[in-house]
Design an enzyme around this catalytic site. Sequence first.
Site, PDB file in Angstrom:
ATOM      1  N   TYR A  57      -6.412 -17.290 -24.988  1.00 59.83           N
ATOM      2  CA  TYR A  57      -4.969 -17.273 -25.247  1.00 59.83           C
ATOM      3  C   TYR A  57      -4.201 -16.736 -24.029  1.00 59.83           C
ATOM      4  CZ  TYR A  57      -6.503 -18.616 -29.837  1.00 59.83           C
ATOM      5  OH  TYR A  57      -7.096 -19.312 -30.867  1.00 59.83           O
ATOM      6  N   GLY A  98     -16.837 -10.431 -38.395  1.00 57.43           N
ATOM      7  CA  GLY A  98     -15.833 -11.432 -38.737  1.00 57.43           C
ATOM      8  C   GLY A  98     -16.185 -12.132 -40.025  1.00 57.43           C
ATOM      9  N   PRO A 153     -10.501  -9.339 -36.288  1.00 52.91           N
ATOM     10  CA  PRO A 153      -9.278 -10.112 -36.545  1.00 52.91           C
ATOM     11  C   PRO A 153      -9.603 -11.564 -36.883  1.00 52.91           C
ATOM     12  CG  PRO A 153      -9.569  -9.690 -34.187  1.00 52.91           C
ATOM     13  CD  PRO A 153     -10.607  -8.889 -34.904  1.00 52.91           C
ATOM     14  N   THR A 186      -7.661 -15.183 -38.257  1.00 48.92           N
ATOM     15  CA  THR A 186      -6.573 -16.035 -38.713  1.00 48.92           C
ATOM     16  C   THR A 186      -6.956 -16.678 -40.034  1.00 48.92           C
ATOM     17  OG1 THR A 186      -5.782 -16.453 -36.491  1.00 48.92           O
ATOM     18  CG2 THR A 186      -5.369 -18.183 -38.112  1.00 48.92           C
TER      19      THR A 186
HETATM   20  C1  LIG Z   1     -11.647 -17.966 -39.614  1.00 54.31           C
HETATM   21  C2  LIG Z   1     -11.656 -17.233 -38.291  1.00 54.31           C
HETATM   22  C3  LIG Z   1     -10.458 -16.873 -37.709  1.00 54.31           C
HETATM   23  C4  LIG Z   1     -10.437 -16.137 -36.525  1.00 54.31           C
HETATM   24  N1  LIG Z   1      -9.241 -15.717 -36.005  1.00 54.31           N
HETATM   25  C5  LIG Z   1      -9.217 -14.855 -34.964  1.00 54.31           C
HETATM   26  C6  LIG Z   1      -8.021 -14.223 -34.557  1.00 54.31           C
HETATM   27  O1  LIG Z   1      -6.932 -14.401 -35.143  1.00 54.31           O
HETATM   28  N2  LIG Z   1      -8.074 -13.372 -33.503  1.00 54.31           N
HETATM   29  C7  LIG Z   1      -9.248 -13.120 -32.833  1.00 54.31           C
HETATM   30  O2  LIG Z   1      -9.242 -12.341 -31.874  1.00 54.31           O
HETATM   31  N3  LIG Z   1     -10.407 -13.690 -33.224  1.00 54.31           N
HETATM   32  C8  LIG Z   1     -10.426 -14.517 -34.282  1.00 54.31           C
HETATM   33  N4  LIG Z   1     -11.617 -15.019 -34.726  1.00 54.31           N
HETATM   34  C9  LIG Z   1     -12.877 -14.580 -34.106  1.00 54.31           C
HETATM   35  C10 LIG Z   1     -13.459 -13.406 -34.877  1.00 54.31           C
HETATM   36  O3  LIG Z   1     -12.681 -12.238 -34.704  1.00 54.31           O
HETATM   37  C11 LIG Z   1     -14.894 -13.096 -34.384  1.00 54.31           C
HETATM   38  O4  LIG Z   1     -14.830 -12.874 -33.003  1.00 54.31           O
HETATM   39  C12 LIG Z   1     -15.864 -14.232 -34.675  1.00 54.31           C
HETATM   40  O5  LIG Z   1     -15.791 -14.646 -36.017  1.00 54.31           O
HETATM   41  C13 LIG Z   1     -17.314 -13.798 -34.347  1.00 54.31           C
HETATM   42  O6  LIG Z   1     -17.686 -12.707 -35.152  1.00 54.31           O
HETATM   43  P1  LIG Z   1     -18.694 -12.909 -36.429  1.00 54.31           P
HETATM   44  O7  LIG Z   1     -19.939 -13.521 -35.840  1.00 54.31           O
HETATM   45  O8  LIG Z   1     -18.916 -11.543 -36.966  1.00 54.31           O
HETATM   46  O9  LIG Z   1     -18.016 -13.860 -37.361  1.00 54.31           O
HETATM   47  C14 LIG Z   1     -11.650 -15.800 -35.888  1.00 54.31           C
HETATM   48  C15 LIG Z   1     -12.860 -16.201 -36.472  1.00 54.31           C
HETATM   49  C16 LIG Z   1     -12.871 -16.902 -37.664  1.00 54.31           C
HETATM   50  C17 LIG Z   1     -14.185 -17.271 -38.291  1.00 54.31           C
END
Ligand SMILES: Cc1cc2nc3c(=O)[nH]c(=O)nc-3n(C[C@H](O)[C@H](O)[C@H](O)COP(=O)(O)O)c2cc1C
Length: 376
Positions: free
Chosen positions: A189, A329, A32, A34
């Site tokens: 949150y 992500g 997920p 944002t």
């Molecule tokens: C731009 C952005 C927005 C994010 N928004 C959310 C969100 O809405 N809900 C959530 O649970 N995590 C959110 N995260 C966290 C990501 O789901 C994820 O946990 C984080 O990017 C680490 O994973 P990665 O190393 O694969 O990027 C967000 C991360 C990024 C980079």
Amino acid sequence: MINIYKMSKKQALLQAYNLNGLELKNRLVMAPMTRSRADNTENVPTAGLHDVYYEQRASAGLIITEGSQVSKEAVGYVNTPGIYTKAQVEGWKMVNEKVHQANGKIFIQLWHVGRISHPDFHSGELPLSASAINPNTQAYTPDGFKDTVTPKEMSLEDIKRTIGDFKNSAKNAMDANFDGIEIHSSNGYLFHQFFNGTSNKRQDEYGGSIENRAKILFETIEAIKEVMPEQKIGLRLNPSLHGIFGMTMDEETIPTFDYIIERLNEYDLAYLHLSEPFNDVSEVPYAVEEIAKRYRPMYHGNLIINAGFDQESGNKVIEEGNADLVAFGKPYISNPDLAERLEGNISLSDWDSDTFYVPGKKGYIDYEAKARKQEA
Ligand SMILES: Cc1cc2nc3c(=O)[nH]c(=O)nc-3n(C[C@H](O)[C@H](O)[C@H](O)COP(=O)(O)O)c2cc1C
């Protein structure tokens, strides 16, 4: 380096998976994220933006949408979509039609930010939380970053209404043809604010003991179960979150997550979605550094693991039996065709963090699906 996946059987990340009845074509989950593209008065997912963005990423086994507020008072960021009005449901329906046509599967993340908000979002009223404790962080408001304030401690009436908002949004999600929902009980949150003893100093049945601090989550699951099958309900936890989003771990933090995760075994949920620590917690006294390893033996259902994985570590965590699926992500922001890239061993494109949260198409739907082009 010789890429072993080219020569051997299908890599673990690309193997099909049955998620409690839902057939996923691979074990890649889009985490997920944002993206703040719902820049219209009612925060509705928009044709030409949201539908294109998610459709482009439909070769993931499962997409989990960006956090989507369950009510007006649940919001804390600019231009995030909701799932509580008719127009929002129609917007998501349009997105889901595209994703399903592309043979994708999609869950919506249901979100209440609690105290990670600002009075600017609430006509000057205070944001809500478990207790009146300022997270001392910043909120991303329409006028840029602003310091958070001391929130209002939720009354029993506020808690009841909020649980009702989650239930109503879950019902809306089913009406919008989502394949399931994810409760955002993570990342500092609202639910996390109830779990944690430093943000929850309540004296009533929602504070004090571990059981009491977890109560709102289980009441929410029970409420949602009245409107959709539990097999379609997932939830997200980030046990070792420390120093981010106002969260501070204490000696009861991990025992609280142990309790929650053990108890989740009583349900037949779609999945539990866990995050490895977001930062270096090796010096944090109460933190667990290896989340998948700790909780895999404890949780008997489907386990998604996230944070910082790449092709190699993602395959490894599945092969070693520490998770069933891996959520990516940031790689999904800049690689809509992540599945095809892993399959073809094609290098990944970098993401541009300047365009994570800005309106419009740039940095949203203009990343190239390099691997698909080569296939054509
Ligand atoms: C731009 C952005 C927005 C994010 N928004 C959310 C969100 O809405 N809900 C959530 O649970 N995590 C959110 N995260 C966290 C990501 O789901 C994820 O946990 C984080 O990017 C680490 O994973 P990665 O190393 O694969 O990027 C967000 C991360 C990024 C980079």
